[in-house]
Design an enzyme around this catalytic site. Structure first.
Site, PDB file in Angstrom:
ATOM      1  N   ASP A 147       0.825  -1.204   0.000  1.00  0.00           N
ATOM      2  CA  ASP A 147       0.000   0.000   0.000  1.00  0.00           C
ATOM      3  C   ASP A 147       0.856   1.250   0.000  1.00  0.00           C
ATOM      4  O   ASP A 147       1.555   1.540   0.980  1.00  0.00           O
ATOM      5  CB  ASP A 147      -0.908  -0.006   1.232  1.00  0.00           C
ATOM      6  CG  ASP A 147      -1.900   1.140   1.232  1.00  0.00           C
ATOM      7  OD1 ASP A 147      -2.120   1.734   0.159  1.00  0.00           O
ATOM      8  OD2 ASP A 147      -2.451   1.448   2.296  1.00  0.00           O
ATOM      9  N   ASP A 182      -2.355   5.836  -5.356  1.00  0.00           N
ATOM     10  CA  ASP A 182      -2.615   4.894  -4.271  1.00  0.00           C
ATOM     11  C   ASP A 182      -2.825   3.488  -4.833  1.00  0.00           C
ATOM     12  O   ASP A 182      -3.847   3.201  -5.459  1.00  0.00           O
ATOM     13  CB  ASP A 182      -3.856   5.352  -3.502  1.00  0.00           C
ATOM     14  CG  ASP A 182      -4.090   4.540  -2.239  1.00  0.00           C
ATOM     15  OD1 ASP A 182      -3.359   3.566  -2.004  1.00  0.00           O
ATOM     16  OD2 ASP A 182      -5.018   4.881  -1.479  1.00  0.00           O
TER      17      ASP A 182
END
Length: 536
Positions: A132, A341
């Site tokens: 992430d 992201d």
């Protein structure tokens, strides 16, 4: 007469030697004025693009930074970083997790995130962690009070067990004290020597991880060219996640998460702090839903790039999108700030920009539009559509062509191609995985740059075309509807956690060698002794 001649010769020799010694010891001192490259004097002399004189006229160059300005400080900092890299030597090695650079996407079964296997501790324990770029904190299930199931029977697509961290079984594990600079919850501790707790709350509804922080060994392998290199162990800070909530109990990141954000506690930042690699990494997404992850990768020279926007608090990978182009039409007032992201499957635009982009796309598509399964812009066609291209223009007029903005769906309505773009509230959007596919994305926080280059199969990464293992990942099913509607429902978003500002390092003093002039005096004394002995 002969003796007097010898005395004259001796006197002459002594005189010559005396004059020579005096001349050497009293050698001239050459001085030089030191001019700082950003001083007013250097500016007046036209150094480094300050003022240039042309036929008697003076013109000011735009590259000259204003004194005490942010631009000047950034130039000075950039020079310091370049000198520091010279001191460290050539940092051209790449690092990968000890089990390889391969990343995997298991589709809806594990929340449409990308994962990789890592090893932590001594002896090492393996974990399948989600990757992430939208958060900094890394954690694994540990001393579980409330964790997702770890039994392999729960995850039919995996061929080995998930791990659970036990600090007492790792000889290299050390509890992080509350006094540590990266312990953001230190003020809540009873004593500075206490064990640092952590709680990370994510933007996903009721999703969090909490426990205590430990320092332990992260096992890596160095990569240079196609030759196998030595194994590397790096000290990292890992969360002993004894309690998870929300999406982490529903099949998302059951075995932990690796924070790849720019914060000081993230894995890339800690590897750079250990001086193993530069503060940069690449994340490649190929078109078979697999990819690679390399630490220290700064990308090829030919790559395009745009700058990250500086944020005073909670830094993140934010870029400036100036406009969207559909086909040959670049739309006005469609610019916005966007976070890159990898924890999001799709791309999200602020509502106003979204309406303009999808309306223009639908106008140029000239195909039958269908709304299905949470997607507002789907099209039924018998073959791959010749839809208009989709392009983002970043700051600095850098174009980013979206290779595959589509999601191919086969359901009771037949073959559908759906545009993987959704609206969201606020003025900051998200560039998700679907826009990044087919690219080698370089997150270079050291130079504050996002780089990208075409990489269809992710097999061209590395200093000398390092080739990762081939992917055998199966095709992925469509994400669940509830995940499609929430930009962070299937992934972790930036953590609501403070970050400590980096402290400047103290330069080592220079070692000045001792003067060697005094060697002449003993030599002169020895020569005089020889001459006197000869005369006597």
């Amino acid at each position: 007469m002969e003796r007097k001649t010898h005395l004259y010769l001796f006197a002459a020799t002594i005189t010559v030697l005396f004059l020579a010694v005096n001349a050497y010891s009293a050698k001239p001192i050459y001085s030089s004025r030191l001019i700082h490259r950003f001083s007013d004097e250097a500016h007046g002399l036209g150094l480094l693009g300050g003022k240039s004189r042309n036929n008697g006229s003076t013109k000011t160059m735009s590259s000259w930074p204003e004194r005490k300005s942010f631009g000047q400080m950034r130039m000075l900092l950039g020079s310091d970083l370049r000198r520091q890299r010279l001191k460290l030597g050539a940092q051209n090695q790449l690092l990968v997790a000890s089990q390889g650079s391969q990343t995997f996407d298991y589709g809806n079964d594990l929340g449409w995130l990308h994962y990789t296997w890592i090893d932590i501790g001594t002896p090492k324990t393996s974990f399948l962690v989600a990757l992430d770029t939208g958060s900094d904190m890394s954690w694994v299930p540990c001393q579980c009070m409330q964790c997702a199931p770890l039994s392999p029977s729960k995850y039919y697509m995996l061929d080995k067990e998930l791990g659970e961290y036990d600090p007492s079984h790792s000889t290299s594990s050390k509890g992080l004290p509350c006094s540590h600079e990266l312990c953001t919850m230190g003020p809540n501790c009873k004593t500075p020597e206490g064990h640092c707790p952590y709680t990370v709350n994510y933007l996903s509804k009721d999703t969090s991880s909490s426990g205590f922080l430990f320092e332990d060994k992260f096992h890596l392998a160095s990569v240079k060219g196609n030759k196998p290199q030595n194994t590397v162990q790096a000290s990292v800070i890992i969360g002993c996640g004894s309690k998870q909530s929300g999406g982490y109990l529903d099949g998302i990141a059951p075995d932990g998460l690796m924070g790849l954000g720019p914060g000081d506690i993230s894995i890339p930042s800690l590897l750079a702090k250990s001086r193993l690699v530069s503060r940069s990494f690449s994340f490649c997404f190929d078109k078979s839903y697999s990819g690679t992850l390399f630490f220290g990768d700064e990308g090829p020279i030919s790559q395009k790039s745009t700058s990250f926007l500086p944020l005073k608090e909670n830094p993140a990978y934010i870029v400036e999108v100036e406009t969207y182009c559909i086909g040959n039409s670049c739309l006005k007032q469609t610019g916005y700030k966007a976070q890159v992201d990898t924890g999001c499957s799709f791309t999200y635009l602020p509502s106003e920009s979204y309406e303009k982009v999808v309306s223009e796309f639908d106008r140029q598509a000239k195909a039958t539009r269908i709304t299905t399964q949470g997607f507002d812009y789907c099209y039924r066609l018998l073959k791959v559509p010749n839809f208009p291209s989709l392009k983002l223009v970043f700051s600095g007029n850098q174009s980013f062509v979206v290779e595959n903005p589509w999601l191919h769906i086969v359901d009771e309505q037949g073959d559908l191609h759906c545009l993987g773009i959704h609206p969201m509230d606020g003025d900051v959007g998200i560039i998700g995985q679907n826009f990044l596919m087919g690219y080698r994305m370089v997150f270079d926080w050291e130079r504050l740059k996002l780089g990208w280059s075409i990489s269809n199969n992710c097999q061209d990464i590395g200093a000398d075309n390092v080739t990762p293992s081939p992917s055998n990942a199966p095709p992925n099913p469509l994400p669940a509807t509830e995940q499609q509607r929430n930009p962070h429902g299937n992934a972790t978003a930036p953590a609501v956690a403070g970050r400590t500002s980096p402290k400047p390092s103290v330069a080592s003093p220079l070692l000045v060698p001792a003067p060697c002039n005094y060697v002449i005096a003993p030599l002169l004394l020895l020569l005089c002794t020889v001459m006197i002995t000869y005369l006597i």
